[in-house]
Design a protein around this motif. Structure first.
Motif, short mmCIF file in Angstrom:
data_model
loop_
_atom_site.label_atom_id
_atom_site.label_comp_id
_atom_site.label_asym_id
_atom_site.label_seq_id
_atom_site.Cartn_x
_atom_site.Cartn_y
_atom_site.Cartn_z
N CYS A 24 19.54 -12.37 -1.07
CA CYS A 24 18.34 -11.59 -0.77
C CYS A 24 18.66 -10.47 0.20
CB CYS A 24 17.28 -12.49 -0.11
SG CYS A 24 16.76 -13.90 -1.09
N CYS A 107 9.85 -14.03 -4.62
CA CYS A 107 10.51 -13.92 -5.92
C CYS A 107 11.74 -14.83 -5.92
CB CYS A 107 10.87 -12.48 -6.22
SG CYS A 107 11.81 -11.66 -4.90
N THR A 109 14.97 -14.30 -7.85
CA THR A 109 16.24 -13.83 -8.41
C THR A 109 16.98 -13.00 -7.35
OG1 THR A 109 15.17 -11.87 -9.36
CG2 THR A 109 15.41 -13.80 -10.79
N CYS A 112 15.78 -9.55 -5.40
CA CYS A 112 14.45 -9.20 -5.93
C CYS A 112 13.46 -8.75 -4.86
CB CYS A 112 13.87 -10.37 -6.71
SG CYS A 112 13.64 -11.87 -5.72
N ASN A 113 13.77 -8.90 -3.58
CA ASN A 113 12.83 -8.51 -2.53
C ASN A 113 13.04 -7.08 -2.06
OD1 ASN A 113 15.24 -9.22 -1.25
ND2 ASN A 113 14.21 -10.09 0.53
N VAL A 118 7.28 -8.26 -8.65
CA VAL A 118 7.90 -9.57 -8.77
C VAL A 118 8.55 -9.66 -10.14
CG1 VAL A 118 7.47 -12.05 -8.77
CG2 VAL A 118 6.18 -10.55 -7.24
N ASN A 119 9.78 -10.17 -10.20
CA ASN A 119 10.50 -10.29 -11.46
C ASN A 119 9.84 -11.31 -12.38
OD1 ASN A 119 12.35 -8.43 -10.65
ND2 ASN A 119 13.83 -9.94 -9.95
#
Length: 137
Positions: A24, A107, A109, A112-113, A118-119
């Motif tokens: 992340c 999220c 994956t 993703c942040n 959001v994925n």
């Protein structure tokens, strides 16, 4: 028979999790050592990159919080072992003339942040695999 087992092992490989943690973006907009690297809206051209969440036990999610925090406006990107959901709250403190908005985005994956979107969920990714299994099994 060979194709059946190949499909089964392929699905298991796709669905299994490795021992590695999620990666992340981890930053705080109030960091004076790295100013402007963790703004609310990031373009991807910043110097920071996603890093492994080894400092959070059982980290499975990336989070982005933006809003009022500790008396100021702040954006925090971090790791979490909990799904905090996606929501915004509005409020004000006594004496404030304007309302403020605080939002939490979760999220699951790697990296993703970065943004607020959001994925796709795990279930949406599972649909094509289920169709493949139905065709070959």
């Amino acid at each position: 028979m060979f194709i059946k087992w190949t499909v089964i092992f392929s699905l298991l490989a796709i669905l299994s999790k490795t021992a590695e943690s999620i990666m992340c973006y981890q930053c705080n907009s109030t960091d004076t050592d790295n100013p402007y690297q963790c703004a609310e809206f990031m373009t991807g051209s910043e110097d920071i990159k996603p890093t492994p969440c080894t400092n959070v036990y059982n980290a499975q999610y990336c989070i982005k919080f933006t809003g009022r925090h500790e008396g100021g406006l702040e954006t925090i990107r971090s790791c979490s072992s909990l799904d905090h959901g996606n929501y915004c709250i509005y409020g004000s403190q006594r004496g404030d003339q304007l309302d403020y908005r605080s939002c939490m985005y979760t999220c699951s994956t790697d990296g993703c942040n970065l943004a607020t979107s959001v994925n796709t969920s795990f279930l949406i990714k599972l649909i094509p695999m289920g169709l493949l299994a139905k065709i070959f099994l």
